[in-house]
Design a protein around this motif. Sequence first.
Motif, PDB file in Angstrom:
ATOM      1  N   SER A  48      11.575  23.058 -66.463  1.00 28.92           N
ATOM      2  CA  SER A  48      10.602  22.480 -65.539  1.00 28.92           C
ATOM      3  C   SER A  48      11.041  21.091 -65.099  1.00 28.92           C
ATOM      4  O   SER A  48      10.961  20.751 -63.913  1.00 28.92           O
ATOM      5  CB  SER A  48       9.237  22.405 -66.212  1.00 28.92           C
ATOM      6  N   ALA A  49      11.511  20.277 -66.035  1.00 33.07           N
ATOM      7  CA  ALA A  49      11.982  18.929 -65.689  1.00 33.07           C
ATOM      8  C   ALA A  49      13.200  19.009 -64.779  1.00 33.07           C
ATOM      9  O   ALA A  49      13.330  18.242 -63.817  1.00 33.07           O
ATOM     10  CB  ALA A  49      12.314  18.154 -66.961  1.00 33.07           C
ATOM     11  N   ASP A  50      14.080  19.953 -65.064  1.00 37.70           N
ATOM     12  CA  ASP A  50      15.267  20.134 -64.235  1.00 37.70           C
ATOM     13  C   ASP A  50      14.878  20.576 -62.819  1.00 37.70           C
ATOM     14  O   ASP A  50      15.431  20.098 -61.823  1.00 37.70           O
ATOM     15  CB  ASP A  50      16.194  21.154 -64.882  1.00 37.70           C
ATOM     16  N   ALA A  51      13.904  21.478 -62.735  1.00 37.24           N
ATOM     17  CA  ALA A  51      13.443  21.954 -61.421  1.00 37.24           C
ATOM     18  C   ALA A  51      12.788  20.825 -60.629  1.00 37.24           C
ATOM     19  O   ALA A  51      12.977  20.713 -59.417  1.00 37.24           O
ATOM     20  CB  ALA A  51      12.478  23.120 -61.597  1.00 37.24           C
ATOM     21  N   GLU A  54      15.543  18.604 -59.315  1.00 32.48           N
ATOM     22  CA  GLU A  54      16.233  19.265 -58.202  1.00 32.48           C
ATOM     23  C   GLU A  54      15.362  19.276 -56.950  1.00 32.48           C
ATOM     24  O   GLU A  54      15.856  19.056 -55.837  1.00 32.48           O
ATOM     25  CB  GLU A  54      16.600  20.694 -58.599  1.00 32.48           C
ATOM     26  N   ALA A  55      14.050  19.474 -57.127  1.00 33.16           N
ATOM     27  CA  ALA A  55      13.145  19.464 -55.976  1.00 33.16           C
ATOM     28  C   ALA A  55      13.111  18.079 -55.329  1.00 33.16           C
ATOM     29  O   ALA A  55      13.069  17.967 -54.101  1.00 33.16           O
ATOM     30  CB  ALA A  55      11.742  19.879 -56.408  1.00 33.16           C
ATOM     31  N   GLN A  61      17.263  14.999 -49.567  1.00 34.65           N
ATOM     32  CA  GLN A  61      18.258  15.508 -48.621  1.00 34.65           C
ATOM     33  C   GLN A  61      17.589  15.991 -47.348  1.00 34.65           C
ATOM     34  O   GLN A  61      18.115  15.780 -46.245  1.00 34.65           O
ATOM     35  CB  GLN A  61      19.056  16.644 -49.257  1.00 34.65           C
ATOM     36  N   ASN A  62      16.434  16.623 -47.479  1.00 36.63           N
ATOM     37  CA  ASN A  62      15.701  17.105 -46.307  1.00 36.63           C
ATOM     38  C   ASN A  62      15.282  15.937 -45.421  1.00 36.63           C
ATOM     39  O   ASN A  62      15.389  16.012 -44.192  1.00 36.63           O
ATOM     40  CB  ASN A  62      14.478  17.907 -46.754  1.00 36.63           C
ATOM     41  N   ALA A  63      14.816  14.851 -46.045  1.00 40.30           N
ATOM     42  CA  ALA A  63      14.419  13.677 -45.271  1.00 40.30           C
ATOM     43  C   ALA A  63      15.629  13.083 -44.537  1.00 40.30           C
ATOM     44  O   ALA A  63      15.519  12.700 -43.365  1.00 40.30           O
ATOM     45  CB  ALA A  63      13.792  12.631 -46.186  1.00 40.30           C
ATOM     46  N   GLN A  64      16.777  13.031 -45.209  1.00 37.66           N
ATOM     47  CA  GLN A  64      17.989  12.513 -44.566  1.00 37.66           C
ATOM     48  C   GLN A  64      18.398  13.405 -43.393  1.00 37.66           C
ATOM     49  O   GLN A  64      18.772  12.911 -42.323  1.00 37.66           O
ATOM     50  CB  GLN A  64      19.124  12.419 -45.571  1.00 37.66           C
ATOM     51  N   LEU A  65      18.334  14.717 -43.596  1.00 34.83           N
ATOM     52  CA  LEU A  65      18.704  15.641 -42.516  1.00 34.83           C
ATOM     53  C   LEU A  65      17.731  15.543 -41.344  1.00 34.83           C
ATOM     54  O   LEU A  65      18.153  15.635 -40.180  1.00 34.83           O
ATOM     55  CB  LEU A  65      18.771  17.071 -43.053  1.00 34.83           C
TER      56      LEU A  65
END
Length: 127
Positions: A48-51, A54-55, A61-65
């Motif tokens: 869960s912490a890893d997810a 990653e989220a 990355q979505n904001a940068q794109l």
Amino acid sequence: MSWILAIVMRLAGLAGVSLSPFVAGALFAGGLAVLAGAAHLYNAGFSSADAKCEAAQVAEQNAQLQARLKEKDRQLVFANALQQRDAKRAAEAEAQLKSNQGAIDATPANANKCFTRDMSRRVRGVR
């Protein structure tokens, strides 16, 4: 397995509790179930912490794109405006060329190809 039951019975005996082999086996199996459940919860928490990490990275990355996309859209609008301006200027230049060619074609042929003295003086006076 019998040696495990003997160890559990001996430890219980040291604590002052007398256990039957069945109860010792049940306690051992219960202990294993608790350990397996704890391991599962640990792995689930880690996943869960890893997810979540990653989220967060994907959101960044979505904001940068999205920002890059807005910049590219702005550049595209600017390039289209330049293209339309150049197309308009080219059309105006073509119309001027046609007008100039029409004026050239309408000019009568000059039978006198030499300058007269008066014309020569005027040309020499231009500076």
